[in-house]
Design a protein around this motif. Structure first.
Motif, mmCIF file in Angstrom:
data_model
loop_
_atom_site.group_PDB
_atom_site.id
_atom_site.type_symbol
_atom_site.label_atom_id
_atom_site.label_comp_id
_atom_site.label_asym_id
_atom_site.label_seq_id
_atom_site.Cartn_x
_atom_site.Cartn_y
_atom_site.Cartn_z
ATOM 1 N N ASN A 1 0.801 -1.221 0.000
ATOM 2 C CA ASN A 1 0.000 0.000 0.000
ATOM 3 C C ASN A 1 0.840 1.280 0.000
ATOM 4 N N TYR A 2 2.024 1.205 0.587
ATOM 5 C CA TYR A 2 2.863 2.403 0.705
ATOM 6 C C TYR A 2 4.303 2.044 0.360
ATOM 7 N N TRP A 3 4.988 3.021 -0.253
ATOM 8 C CA TRP A 3 6.365 2.820 -0.700
ATOM 9 C C TRP A 3 7.224 4.009 -0.293
ATOM 10 N N GLY A 4 8.493 3.712 -0.017
ATOM 11 C CA GLY A 4 9.465 4.762 0.193
ATOM 12 C C GLY A 4 10.003 5.260 -1.135
ATOM 13 N N GLN A 5 10.907 6.225 -1.055
ATOM 14 C CA GLN A 5 11.445 6.856 -2.264
ATOM 15 C C GLN A 5 12.642 6.095 -2.815
ATOM 16 N N GLY A 6 13.185 5.176 -2.035
ATOM 17 C CA GLY A 6 14.301 4.362 -2.488
ATOM 18 C C GLY A 6 15.652 4.903 -2.061
ATOM 19 N N THR A 7 16.601 3.988 -1.927
ATOM 20 C CA THR A 7 17.982 4.350 -1.607
ATOM 21 C C THR A 7 18.903 3.509 -2.481
ATOM 22 N N GLN A 8 19.918 4.154 -3.039
ATOM 23 C CA GLN A 8 20.810 3.484 -3.994
ATOM 24 C C GLN A 8 21.858 2.651 -3.259
ATOM 25 N N VAL A 9 22.011 1.428 -3.706
ATOM 26 C CA VAL A 9 23.095 0.553 -3.242
ATOM 27 C C VAL A 9 23.933 0.181 -4.449
ATOM 28 N N THR A 10 25.223 0.465 -4.376
ATOM 29 C CA THR A 10 26.138 0.138 -5.465
ATOM 30 C C THR A 10 27.263 -0.716 -4.914
ATOM 31 N N VAL A 11 27.445 -1.883 -5.518
ATOM 32 C CA VAL A 11 28.484 -2.813 -5.096
ATOM 33 C C VAL A 11 29.512 -2.906 -6.210
#
Length: 125
Positions: free
Chosen positions: A113-123
């Motif tokens: 129902n609800y989502w965050g804006q996201g956070t980038q993970v780079t490996v």
């Protein structure tokens, strides 16, 4: 209404670890199944992990099982994703999400129902 804010993403070398956090607003955080999803460039959003309201049931994608751990602190209205032994293929934007539904269906993004804006993970390799 629930607002979700992720943090903890960044750049890490392969084999390293990161801990993502997702802070939720609202008084009913404990009522929600919480999940983490990720989306890599050019790919569809995919399920990563989910946890039920009282932390006694978990789901993990096969690709992360044994390396990632989801947890939650209802007193702090926060869900976490501990990511160990990271691989370049884990590179993606990671999203947390809240669902009123059962964890039984927690792998399905459309049921959240609800989502965050996201956070980038780079490996890096």
């Amino acid at each position: 209404q629930v607002q979700l804010i992720e943090s903890g993403g960044g750049l890490v070398q392969a084999g390293g670890s990161l801990r993502l956090s997702c802070a939720a607003s609202g008084r009913t955080f404990s009522a929600y199944t919480m999940g983490w999803f990720r989306q890599a460039p050019g790919k569809e959003r995919e399920f990563v992990a989910a946890i039920n309201w009282n932390s006694d049931t978990f789901k993990y994608a096969d690709a992360v099982n044994g390396r990632f751990t989801i947890s939650r602190d209802n007193a702090k209205s926060t869900v976490y994703l501990q990511m160990n032994s990271l691989k370049p293929e884990d590179t993606a934007v990671y999203y947390c999400a809240a669902s009123r539904g059962s964890i039984t269906l927690a792998t399905t993004a459309t049921l959240y129902n609800y989502w965050g804006q996201g956070t980038q993970v780079t490996v890096s390799s």
